[in-house]
Structure formats: structure tokens, C-alpha cells
Design a protein around this motif. Structure first.
Motif, mmCIF file in Angstrom:
data_model
loop_
_atom_site.group_PDB
_atom_site.id
_atom_site.type_symbol
_atom_site.label_atom_id
_atom_site.label_comp_id
_atom_site.label_asym_id
_atom_site.label_seq_id
_atom_site.Cartn_x
_atom_site.Cartn_y
_atom_site.Cartn_z
ATOM 1 N N UNK A 193 0.786 -1.232 -0.015
ATOM 2 C CA UNK A 193 -0.041 -0.048 0.065
ATOM 3 C C UNK A 193 0.683 1.363 -0.049
ATOM 4 N N UNK A 194 1.733 1.420 -0.840
ATOM 5 C CA UNK A 194 2.714 2.728 -1.008
ATOM 6 C C UNK A 194 1.777 3.855 -1.557
ATOM 7 N N UNK A 195 2.123 4.906 -0.973
ATOM 8 C CA UNK A 195 1.338 6.248 -1.735
ATOM 9 C C UNK A 195 1.917 6.397 -3.258
ATOM 10 N N UNK A 196 2.967 5.865 -3.702
ATOM 11 C CA UNK A 196 3.658 5.819 -5.151
ATOM 12 C C UNK A 196 4.060 4.341 -5.195
ATOM 13 N N UNK A 197 3.833 3.937 -6.329
ATOM 14 C CA UNK A 197 4.295 2.635 -6.889
ATOM 15 C C UNK A 197 5.139 2.834 -8.191
ATOM 16 N N UNK A 198 6.148 2.360 -8.101
ATOM 17 C CA UNK A 198 7.079 2.535 -9.617
ATOM 18 C C UNK A 198 7.514 1.169 -10.163
ATOM 19 N N UNK A 199 7.244 1.060 -11.437
ATOM 20 C CA UNK A 199 7.620 -0.063 -12.122
ATOM 21 C C UNK A 199 8.693 -0.051 -13.146
ATOM 22 N N UNK A 200 9.410 -0.898 -13.401
ATOM 23 C CA UNK A 200 10.466 -0.760 -14.519
ATOM 24 C C UNK A 200 10.266 -2.151 -15.177
ATOM 25 N N UNK A 201 10.985 -2.001 -16.310
ATOM 26 C CA UNK A 201 11.035 -3.121 -17.245
ATOM 27 C C UNK A 201 9.746 -3.786 -17.460
ATOM 28 N N UNK A 202 8.515 -3.090 -17.656
ATOM 29 C CA UNK A 202 7.300 -3.408 -18.110
ATOM 30 C C UNK A 202 7.269 -4.450 -19.405
ATOM 31 N N UNK A 203 7.998 -4.084 -20.253
ATOM 32 C CA UNK A 203 8.165 -4.705 -21.587
ATOM 33 C C UNK A 203 6.756 -4.785 -22.442
ATOM 34 N N UNK A 204 6.177 -3.889 -22.592
ATOM 35 C CA UNK A 204 4.610 -3.760 -23.173
ATOM 36 C C UNK A 204 4.528 -2.362 -23.406
ATOM 37 N N UNK A 205 3.863 -2.315 -24.729
ATOM 38 C CA UNK A 205 3.319 -1.000 -25.418
ATOM 39 C C UNK A 205 2.100 -0.506 -24.511
ATOM 40 N N UNK A 206 2.398 0.757 -24.145
ATOM 41 C CA UNK A 206 1.347 1.297 -23.528
ATOM 42 C C UNK A 206 -0.211 1.019 -23.905
ATOM 43 N N UNK A 207 -0.399 1.009 -25.105
ATOM 44 C CA UNK A 207 -1.531 0.569 -25.683
ATOM 45 C C UNK A 207 -2.210 -0.867 -25.215
ATOM 46 N N UNK A 208 -1.360 -1.835 -24.780
ATOM 47 C CA UNK A 208 -1.306 -3.218 -24.781
ATOM 48 C C UNK A 208 -1.116 -3.336 -23.113
ATOM 49 N N UNK A 209 -1.199 -2.545 -22.287
ATOM 50 C CA UNK A 209 -1.208 -2.658 -20.714
ATOM 51 C C UNK A 209 -2.426 -3.611 -20.538
ATOM 52 N N UNK A 210 -2.359 -4.591 -19.894
ATOM 53 C CA UNK A 210 -3.443 -5.471 -19.422
ATOM 54 C C UNK A 210 -4.034 -4.793 -18.139
ATOM 55 N N UNK A 211 -5.413 -4.424 -18.295
ATOM 56 C CA UNK A 211 -6.480 -3.778 -17.394
ATOM 57 C C UNK A 211 -6.249 -4.253 -15.914
ATOM 58 N N UNK A 212 -5.912 -5.603 -15.737
ATOM 59 C CA UNK A 212 -5.911 -6.269 -14.562
ATOM 60 C C UNK A 212 -4.656 -5.833 -13.768
#
Length: 271
Positions: free
Chosen positions: A43-62
Motif C-alpha cells: 500500500x505505497x503512496x507511489x508505486x514505481x515499476x520498471x521493465x514492463x516490456x509492454x506497449x502502453x496500448x497493450x497494458x493489461x487492465x488487471x
């Protein structure tokens, strides 16, 4: 796991800001390992993620967690690099990249501006096996990225987090003697990190734990490295020097699985 903390500043102020960062090594694989359960538990105030390896248009909704505003950036090359940020509070402004086209085409940096600070999540270029990108990394990226951070820092304090792809000190990896020419531990990359610190920034973990050994955040998948704790500290919270008075803790969640990296967490009192 219990992620609660009573951490306080040196002058006794309890933390009121939690930022977490995790190189997830592919958002689809991470989701299959129930990666979002960590975010809900931390439960962070900000969660940062790296190396998602996914086009922004294909980010899974879940992958979007209830209660968070989500921001994503991908590069031109599908399945490569990419970063994300989730925030409980909507930022004043969100920026993508560092305003240098050669770097920004790879989708490596998101910056969120809040009232009293910036949060920057970054996936720093890897110099590669055999070091084909060492010169690009150290002579171009590092120089331009430091300039970008200094420009932010002139406006308000900076909290930089992410996979910075360097083990700065000998104690930041298991086998320093045999890795002097390995990407992430070359003299040039280490010098680049030193240069960043000399510009008014602080490695929050080493500020609090200057001599702590076996504090790793990455373990290569081969040769059972994680079980043997044969790792590297590649994931950081680097903060503006003037935030050190507000620093409560800098934590490595080494037992959280789901990637070849583990999450790192920053706790501060910023009021």
C-alpha cells in the motif's frame, strides 16, 4: 508478509510517505505471478515499476490497482524497457522522458510532480554483455540524466527510484573481484553514479546502512543464484541531499518473489 513500520526520522518524526519501486521484468509474466498482490499488501503512496516490456496500448487492465492513478511509458521497440507509476494522489503534473529524443525513444523515465517533491522512476540503460553500450550509457545517458535531475532539483527536492543498473560499491554485489568488466560494475558506470551523488544527491540505503552486506535486489535466474543469495544491489532510492533530514527508512523486500529483482521501499516524513 507484514510491511508495517514504525520508522522515524533522526529527530523523531514518524514516516508519512511511502514510495515503492520494483523492476518486474515483464508485466505479463509479473501478473501471472500475482504481482499486484504485493502492491495491495505494501500500500505505497507511489508505486514505481520498471521493465514492463509492454506497449502502453497493450497494458493489461488487471494490472491496475483500485485507488491508484496509473501512468505508463513504453519505447519504440516492442517488448523492451518500459516504466510505470501508480499514485494514490493525483500528481500536479506527469512528464515522460527527459527531453532528449535519443534517450526517450526507449521509454525509460516517468516524472510525477507533487506539491513538495518530484518522484522520478527510471530504468537506466544496461551496458550489455560484452559492454556494447558502455560508451552510450556513461558518456551520453549518465551526463544527460544528471543534468535532467539537477534541473528538477533546482525547483523542488527529488526522489529518484528504479533499476539504476549499477552496483556502486564492492559490498553491493556478491563477487566484486570477478565482475570488474561486467555490465553494472565497470569503473565507468560506478564513476557515473559517484558523479550523481556529487551533484547533491544521496543513496538513501547507504546513508542509513553504510556497511550492511548482502543487501541485494537482483539475482540472475541461472545457477540458483537467488537461493544462494548471490546477487547485486541495482535498485535504489536516490534523494536530494536536503531530504536526508526527512528520511525514515530505506528497505529491501528481498523475500518478495515475482521477478529477478525484489521491491525496494522508501519511507520519509515530508510535511
Amino acid at each position: 508478509m507484514d510491511f508495517s513500520s514504525d520508522a522515524k526520522t533522526e529527530d523523531g518524526r514518524k514516516w508519512n510517505l511511502k514510495v515503492a519501486s520494483w523492476n518486474i521484468n515483464g508485466i505479463r509474466a509479473w501478473l501471472q505471478k500475482d504481482g499486484t498482490s504485493y502492491i495491495k499488501a505494501e500500500s505505497p503512496d507511489v508505486m514505481c515499476l520498471q521493465e514492463t516490456k509492454c506497449d502502453t496500448s497493450k497494458i493489461p487492465k488487471n494490472c491496475e490497482v483500485e485507488g491508484y492513478h496509473c501512468y505508463w511509458l513504453s519505447g519504440d521497440q516492442e517488448g523492451y524497457s518500459g516504466v510505470g507509476m501508480m499514485t494514490k494522489k493525483e500528481p500536479i503534473k506527469v512528464s515522460y522522458g527527459i527531453d532528449v529524443a535519443e534517450h526517450d525513444k526507449e521509454g525509460r523515465v516517468i516524472t510525477a510532480e507533487f506539491e513538495k517533491y518530484f518522484v522520478v522512476t527510471a530504468y537506466i540503460p544496461n551496458s550489455g554483455r560484452g559492454l556494447p553500450r558502455l560508451e552510450y550509457r556513461t558518456k551520453q545517458w549518465d551526463v544527460d540524466f544528471i543534468a535532467y535531475l539537477k534541473k528538477l532539483d533546482a525547483k523542488k527536492p527529488v526522489i529518484l527510484c528504479g533499476d539504476l543498473n549499477v552496483a556502486h560499491l564492492d559490498i553491493d554485489l556478491k563477487n566484486p573481484k570477478t565482475n570488474k568488466k561486467t555490465a553494472g560494475f565497470t569503473p565507468q558506470e560506478r564513476e557515473g553514479f559517484t558523479n550523481l551523488l556529487q551533484e547533491g544527491f544521496v543513496d538513501s540505503f547507504r546513508k542509513l546502512y553504510p556497511k550492511k552486506e548482502a543487501a541485494y535486489t537482483f539475482w540472475a535466474y541461472f545457477m540458483n543464484n537467488r537461493a544462494k543469495d548471490c546477487g547485486w544491489r541495482l535498485d535504489y532510492f536516490v534523494i536530494s541531499e536536503r531530504l536526508t533530514k526527512d528520511l525514515c527508512d530505506s528497505v529491501i523486500r528481498k523475500y518478495v518473489l515475482g521477478s529477478d529483482h525484489c521491491p525496494v521501499v522508501f519511507l520519509a516524513n515530508i510535511s
